[in-house]
Each structure stands twice: as C-alpha cells, then as structure tokens.
Design an enzyme around this catalytic site. Structure first.
Site, PDB file in Angstrom:
ATOM      1  N   TYR A  15      17.008   8.278   4.279  1.00 33.18           N
ATOM      2  CA  TYR A  15      17.004   7.971   5.714  1.00 33.18           C
ATOM      3  C   TYR A  15      18.416   7.873   6.284  1.00 33.18           C
ATOM      4  O   TYR A  15      18.813   6.849   6.830  1.00 33.18           O
ATOM      5  CB  TYR A  15      16.236   6.668   5.988  1.00 33.18           C
ATOM      6  N   TYR A 143       2.503   1.874   4.750  1.00 32.60           N
ATOM      7  CA  TYR A 143       3.456   2.880   4.263  1.00 32.60           C
ATOM      8  C   TYR A 143       2.911   3.457   2.960  1.00 32.60           C
ATOM      9  O   TYR A 143       2.529   2.698   2.061  1.00 32.60           O
ATOM     10  CB  TYR A 143       4.853   2.274   4.036  1.00 32.60           C
ATOM     11  N   ASP A 248      -3.460   1.571  -2.459  1.00 34.35           N
ATOM     12  CA  ASP A 248      -2.114   1.996  -2.834  1.00 34.35           C
ATOM     13  C   ASP A 248      -1.365   0.766  -3.351  1.00 34.35           C
ATOM     14  O   ASP A 248      -0.906  -0.071  -2.576  1.00 34.35           O
ATOM     15  CB  ASP A 248      -1.416   2.594  -1.605  1.00 34.35           C
ATOM     16  N   LYS A 277       6.380   3.086  -9.037  1.00 33.20           N
ATOM     17  CA  LYS A 277       7.505   2.151  -9.042  1.00 33.20           C
ATOM     18  C   LYS A 277       7.721   1.434 -10.385  1.00 33.20           C
ATOM     19  O   LYS A 277       8.402   1.950 -11.255  1.00 33.20           O
ATOM     20  CB  LYS A 277       7.371   1.148  -7.896  1.00 33.20           C
TER      21      LYS A 277
HETATM   22  N1  PMP Z   1       3.244   3.706  -1.377  1.00 35.29           N
HETATM   23  C1  PMP Z   1       3.849   2.509  -1.240  1.00 35.29           C
HETATM   24  C2  PMP Z   1       3.023   1.291  -0.947  1.00 35.29           C
HETATM   25  C3  PMP Z   1       5.244   2.403  -1.372  1.00 35.29           C
HETATM   26  O1  PMP Z   1       5.834   1.222  -1.222  1.00 35.29           O
HETATM   27  C4  PMP Z   1       5.983   3.583  -1.666  1.00 35.29           C
HETATM   28  C5  PMP Z   1       7.499   3.548  -1.828  1.00 35.29           C
HETATM   29  N2  PMP Z   1       8.176   2.556  -1.178  1.00 35.29           N
HETATM   30  C6  PMP Z   1       5.310   4.807  -1.807  1.00 35.29           C
HETATM   31  C7  PMP Z   1       3.939   4.823  -1.657  1.00 35.29           C
HETATM   32  C8  PMP Z   1       6.040   6.090  -2.088  1.00 35.29           C
HETATM   33  O2  PMP Z   1       6.525   6.088  -3.382  1.00 35.29           O
HETATM   34  P1  PMP Z   1       7.742   7.069  -3.781  1.00 35.29           P
HETATM   35  O3  PMP Z   1       8.928   6.601  -2.999  1.00 35.29           O
HETATM   36  O4  PMP Z   1       7.885   6.856  -5.261  1.00 35.29           O
HETATM   37  O5  PMP Z   1       7.319   8.440  -3.447  1.00 35.29           O
END
Ligand code: PMP
Length: 427
Positions: A15, A143, A248, A277
C-alpha cells in the site's frame, strides 16, 4: 546507489506509492521478539510481523524443520504425487481444527485460500443444481485479501470498490454485527443485526453461494470484536436458505483470540474454513482451505467431477514442514494460559488510555490489544515515535494495536503497552 536507495527506486511496499516512498528501514536480522535494523537498533515486534510470528522470529524448531526438509526435498509438484510433510501436517491440522473440517486444500497465501473457499462454494452450488448461486453475502468492515474475488467481499469503502467498479464482482453487504463480545446478547433481530441478514438472504438467496466473514474478530477492518451468538444464528439462517457459511480465520487461527480458533466461541461450525498467517508460525507463506465431507462429496459428484484449482506450489514441503513444527510447538505448550496472561496484563496496562481525550475505546481479546483513537493516525509517525521506545508498532486507520508473539515476557508486554499509550497521548 545504496541498498536503501535501490529499494526506494524500484521496490513497491504494501500500500505505497513507489514514486514517493515513505520512510523505510533496512532489517538486518530477526530473532525471538526482536527485529534488528542495520544501524543496530533492536525493536520488539509488537505486530508479530503482520500477525503471523506467534512463536517469535526464527524459532529454532521451525527453522530446523525447514533445514531438514530443504536437504531432502524443497519442492515437488503435488499433482499425482504426495509426501510425508503434507500428510503429517494434515494429521496435525485434524487434531486441532473444528471436527467437521476433514478435507484439506493447501495453498500459497491467505488471499488464495479465500479464492479457493469462494470457488468451492460456487462449485458446490453448481453441483447441487444452483448455477445461479455465484454471488456472496458478507458484512461491512471485513477484510479477506487483495486478490479480485477476495477483494469483492472486503469493505466497499476501505476496499475502494468505486475505484474498481466494473472489475469487481458486486456482492451483498449487511452492517457488521452490532453487539460486541463483551455486551449481553439481545434476541431482538432488529437490534442484533440478524434481521438485516435474514432480509438480505431471503431476498437474494437464489444468487448467493455463501455468506463469508471473519468470525468474532474483524481484523484489518477495525479490530472489532463481536458477539459469537450472531454466528450461531447466522448459521441457522444460511441453512434455511441453502446458503453456505465460510469463516475466514486467517488472522484469528491458532490461539490468537484465546481459543484455538474463533469458531470455538460458537456452537456451530462453518462449511469452509480459511487458515493462513500463523499456520507456519509466520516463517513461510502458506495457507489452507478446509471443508467438510458434505462439501467434498457435493463438489466431487458434480460437473466436472473435480475441484478446479491446483497451484504450482500446492503443499510445498518446506511450508508443510514449517507448519507442522509450528503446530507441534503450539500443542506442546500451555498456549491458552500464555494468551490469557498476555490478555490480563494488556487489559490492566492499556486501561489508562481510556482517560485520554483522543481515545474512543480500549479493548483486548486474547493476545490482541487495541487503543482505538477518535481520529486516524499516521503509521509512519507512529512508527517513528514507537521506535524511540524500542517497539515496532504500525497502526492502521484509527487503531493503535498489538498482536504480540506468544513468547512475549511480562516486561516485553509492558514495553509494548507503554509504547501504545505514548502514541495515544501524543498522536
Ligand atoms: N483474510 C484475513 C482475515 C486477513 O487478515 C488477511 C491478511 N491480513 C487475508 C485474508 C489475506 O491474507 P494474505 O495477506 O496472506 O493474502
């Protein structure tokens, strides 16, 4: 050209404007709680490097597992072949995951795992005779990643949907669940958000494949902790209308909230679960999409009889070995006690922020501590101020927050809280 000058001229950071790069610091090495910069400055990583590094940086058990695997087989394709690292990681995942999550798809990153989840949902609906069910319902302020389909279910405002109009699929949004996890549940659908959800699903279910959301904790969208009863009742609404449920847990998985998974706050399970993660203890990019037998059978019995996804680096053995080592480390410790102790300490030490004039809210859930300001704070300014106190903090939006590694000592947690309070006072 110095290395930093090269970086500033050629390398995009998350970003950022590559034409006008912000302040950037060269990291020399990392270990345990610390990031060491090239000028020798040692900073406590209060962010767990974007929430992954739960056992701390460069954990010897994880690096050893990667070294051992590197000497045997860094990579091999997963089409028609399999290997021990993938199988052993699968067994470890089944030990900790919600029991119905029996089928595992390994992929490269969180965003990809969300893409896979959404594709699974569409394929399942297609297989069941509902080809029109190709859209998604979700909650605002969510997100889910930066790839196209994941982005389409991110918050429309912060995800800049107007900018990508025409390129992004249009999805169905309801407000985020209004009742917080610390508040008493209210069964009135007009007040708990479920009335809106029901209305949206009732009106649009013929085109909705699944309802996707971050369970209990909305991360990037505001570090907002909502009541799990919303999810229990949302499950029932989804079931009533044949809509699938995707959780998610890329940010919340593996103990971060004080439960192994945020799903464990609920009495229900999703149809599809995304993990990433902290899966490898943050050591290598890796993610997984897990699902239940019903989904796997549905997809397998439909057209074209296979699941249409297969990345080059699927089940990369180095990542599988790292993830297995990370999970074994987690299972071998009293992570629950550790996370609770961090939570108790953060609750006490962040409390004084409540009295500051610019602070809107202070909240803690598991090893997530948040000071929400009344105004937006600059990540670069915050970083500069925190650096003077020996802490790496990078707030976003209005939130000054920490997700410390679980190995943080009480003294390190205190330093992080002091850094956050300092930012809340001066920013
Ligand atoms: N889903 C959630 C809830 C996240 O917090 C993130 C990353 N912050 C992602 C998906 C995307 O993961 P990545 O950055 O490994 O593509």
């Amino acid at each position: 050209m110095t290395p930093l000058e090269f970086d500033q001229k050629h390398l995009w950071h998350p970003y950022t404007n590559v034409e006008k790069p912000g302040p950037t610091f060269v990291v020399k090495e990392t270990e345990g709680m610390h990031i060491t910069l090239d000028d020798g400055t040692k900073l406590i990583d209060a962010m767990s490097s974007w929430w992954c590094m739960m056992h701390g940086h460069r954990h010897p058990k994880i690096t050893q597992a990667i070294h051992d695997q590197l000497d045997r087989m860094p990579h091999v394709m997963f089409g028609g072949l399999t290997h021990d690292p993938a199988i052993e990681l699968g067994k470890a995942l089944l030990r900790v995951a919600p029991p119905s999550m029996q089928r595992i798809f390994y992929c490269d990153s969180g965003s990809v795992s969300v893409e896979v989840a959404m594709k699974m949902a569409v394929q399942y609906q297609h297989a069941k005779g509902f080809p029109g069910r190709s859209h998604f319902a979700t909650i605002r302020s969510g997100y889910h990643g930066d790839t196209w389909k994941a982005m389409s279910v991110c918050d429309p405002t912060t995800g800049m949907h107007h900018l990508f109009q025409g390129a992004l699929s249009v999805q169905h949004f309801v407000d985020r669940p209004p009742i917080r996890i610390t508040e008493a549940w209210n069964d009135d659908p007009a007040l708990n958000g479920l009335g809106d959800l029901r209305a949206l699903i009732e009106a649009n279910h013929r085109e909705i494949a699944a309802f996707i959301l971050e369970p209990v904790v909305q991360g990037t969208g505001g570090m907002y902790f909502y009541h799990p009863e919303y999810l229990n009742q949302a499950r029932a609404i989804c079931d009533e209308f044949g809509v699938l449920l995707i959780f998610d847990e890329i940010a919340t998985g593996f103990g971060r909230t004080g439960k192994m998974f945020a799903t464990d706050f609920c009495s229900i399970e999703p149809d599809i679960l995304c993990l990433g993660k902290a899966l490898t203890g943050g050591h290598i990019s890796f993610a997984t999409t897990m699902t239940n037998d019903r989904m796997a059978e549905g997809i397998g019995n439909g057209e074209p009889g296979i699941f249409m996804h297969g990345p080059t680096f699927m089940a990369n053995p180095l990542a599988c070995a790292a993830a297995r080592a990370s999970l074994e480390l987690l299972e071998a410790q009293d992570w629950h006690g550790t996370v609770n102790a961090i939570a108790t300490q953060m609750t006490q030490e962040l409390a004084p922020a409540r009295d500051l004039p610019n602070v809107a809210d202070v909240r803690v859930l598991g090893a997530i501590g948040v000071i929400e300001m009344k105004h937006r704070v600059s990540a670069d300014e915050a970083h500069a101020l925190a650096r003077e106190m020996g802490v790496f903090l990078r707030p976003f939006g209005t939130n000054i927050y920490t997700m410390p590694p679980f190995i943080a000592s009480p003294d390190e947690v205190s330093k992080i809280c002091a850094g956050m309070l300092h930012l809340a006072r001066v920013l």
